[in-house]
Write an enzyme that holds these catalytic residues in place. Structure first.
Site, PDB file in Angstrom:
ATOM      1  CD  GLU A 172       2.865  10.194  -1.434  1.00 58.46           C
ATOM      2  OE1 GLU A 172       1.805   9.775  -0.929  1.00 58.46           O
ATOM      3  OE2 GLU A 172       3.938  10.271  -0.798  1.00 58.46           O
ATOM      4  CG  HIS A 183       3.423   6.509  -2.176  1.00 60.55           C
ATOM      5  ND1 HIS A 183       4.712   6.956  -2.008  1.00 60.55           N
ATOM      6  CD2 HIS A 183       2.867   6.546  -0.939  1.00 60.55           C
ATOM      7  CE1 HIS A 183       4.923   7.230  -0.743  1.00 60.55           C
ATOM      8  NE2 HIS A 183       3.834   7.002  -0.069  1.00 60.55           N
ATOM      9  CD  GLN A 232       1.430   3.034   6.233  1.00 61.27           C
ATOM     10  OE1 GLN A 232       0.808   3.387   7.252  1.00 61.27           O
ATOM     11  NE2 GLN A 232       2.631   3.449   5.932  1.00 61.27           N
TER      12      GLN A 232
HETATM   13  O1  TA6 Z   1       2.387   9.061   1.497  1.00 58.36           O
HETATM   14  C1  TA6 Z   1       3.028   9.397   2.697  1.00 58.36           C
HETATM   15  C2  TA6 Z   1       2.948   8.204   3.641  1.00 58.36           C
HETATM   16  O2  TA6 Z   1       1.624   7.923   3.973  1.00 58.36           O
HETATM   17  C3  TA6 Z   1       3.815   8.508   4.853  1.00 58.36           C
HETATM   18  O3  TA6 Z   1       3.016   8.689   6.004  1.00 58.36           O
HETATM   19  C4  TA6 Z   1       4.737   7.295   4.944  1.00 58.36           C
HETATM   20  O4  TA6 Z   1       4.130   6.287   5.727  1.00 58.36           O
HETATM   21  C5  TA6 Z   1       4.826   6.912   3.475  1.00 58.36           C
HETATM   22  O5  TA6 Z   1       3.495   7.028   3.004  1.00 58.36           O
HETATM   23  C6  TA6 Z   1       5.453   5.566   3.190  1.00 58.36           C
HETATM   24  O6  TA6 Z   1       4.608   4.526   3.617  1.00 58.36           O
HETATM   25  P1  TA6 Z   1       5.149   3.011   3.436  1.00 58.36           P
HETATM   26  O7  TA6 Z   1       4.009   2.130   3.897  1.00 58.36           O
HETATM   27  O8  TA6 Z   1       5.485   2.839   2.007  1.00 58.36           O
HETATM   28  O9  TA6 Z   1       6.370   2.921   4.295  1.00 58.36           O
END
Ligand code: TA6
Length: 325
Positions: A299, A193, A104
């Site tokens: 973001e 972010h 992610q």
């Molecule tokens: O930017 C929002 C997001 O995509 C949320 O869906 C949540 O997952 C957040 O990022 C934090 O993601 P992380 O991988 O840092 O826990």
């Protein structure tokens, strides 16, 4: 006082006064982070891991970013808070051939970047020279020793990233240049972010998103249109906005008083995220659990779709967070 004959004349006063006090840039003892400070007291601290901005303070020492008290700052995982860099994928993309195997938010935030150097106002030309400024540059490339090994195995393109953090008295700008050094094009997504600090999320109003379409990730990724001039946060919120005007500011206010104006350069999207109670409780590195009341993620990114970067070409994007008062 007795005057001495042939007393040596003092040197002619310099025609140009000495330089005013200059910004300082210092590394931490363990070389894990670098802090820049303006003569007027404003400061920014960047962790080399992820080139993550983990602190931005105004002249009074008030912190503008939210950082979890349980954030890992030892390189063991992405930092919970500050300004993590998302590249080359936002979220996960299980059906996207090039990035489907990446974790992610990609590998930029979990790699150790190299500090490339600093430049300060006295080395800048024009009006910038008169405004205390310090810029820190960081680099990450496919050949970098600090690159997350997941990148090499799961995204085997030759690339180079330059990330710049520019501190002025009343703003912070972060910009990224992603260069394709490969012989083939690659697709990427880029997002900054940012975890902004707020006193009480229930008093926050967001403007600049009126009439924008957005993907509501809390409602089955349904596409909606923002119909009110002001957006408030009253529960878990996770939305990918595409404002009508790419350069109009997104303003975060509290009880009618503007706090931050966020402007974007070449970043068509703005994600608004607050985990609220349940999601905050579910994140081990999110502390204190009530901390969701003191943060709002705004973001800027290019994440609705993919940026195709041709061989030898580059994608550039930037955000500026201006303090409103
Ligand atoms: O930017 C929002 C997001 O995509 C949320 O869906 C949540 O997952 C957040 O990022 C934090 O993601 P992380 O991988 O840092 O826990």
């Amino acid at each position: 006082m007795v005057e001495r004959a042939n007393k040596p004349k003092p040197p002619a006063l310099s025609a140009t006064p000495g330089l005013p006090p200059q910004p300082t840039v210092v590394f931490s003892e363990d070389n894990s982070r670098v802090t820049a400070e303006l003569p007027t007291g404003e400061s920014v601290t960047v962790l080399l891991y992820g080139a993550t901005v983990i602190s931005w303070k105004d002249a009074a020492g008030d912190e503008k970013l939210w950082l979890s008290e349980a954030a890992k700052l030892d390189g063991s995982k992405a930092v919970r808070g500050g300004i993590p860099i998302v590249f080359p994928v936002f979220g996960t993309a299980p059906t996207h051939p090039q990035t489907k195997s990446l974790p992610q938010h990609g590998f930029a935030r979990t790699s150790r970047w190299e500090f490339l150097g600093k430049s300060t106002s006295e080395s800048m030309a024009g009006p910038a020279a008169n405004e205390p400024t310090v810029k820190l540059d960081f680099g990450l490339s496919s050949a970098a020793p600090g690159l997350d090994p997941l990148a090499t195995t799961n995204w085997p393109f030759r690339f180079n990233l330059i990330y710049s953090v520019t501190l002025k008295r009343d703003s912070l700008t972060t910009s990224i240049v992603a260069t394709n050094d490969d012989a083939q094009p690659f697709d990427c997504q880029v997002l900054l972010h940012t975890y902004l600090r707020v006193k009480d999320i229930t008093t926050v109003e967001i403007t600049g998103l009126a009439d924008a379409t957005y993907i509501d990730k809390v409602d089955n990724a349904t596409t909606k249109t923002s119909t009110t001039p002001t957006t408030t946060i009253t529960s878990e919120t996770d939305r990918v906005y595409t404002p009508a005007s790419p350069s109009s500011p997104v303003t975060v206010s509290t009880s009618g008083t503007p706090l931050y104006h966020v402007t974007r350069d070449n970043l068509a999207n703005v994600v608004i995220w607050n985990p609220w109670t349940a999601k905050a409780a579910a994140m081990a590195d999110f502390e204190p659990k009530e901390g969701f009341r003191n943060m709002l993620c705004v973001e800027p990114g290019a994440v609705a779709g993919w940026q195709s970067v041709e061989a030898g070409d580059a994608f550039e994007g930037a955000q500026t967070i201006a303090l409103a008062n």
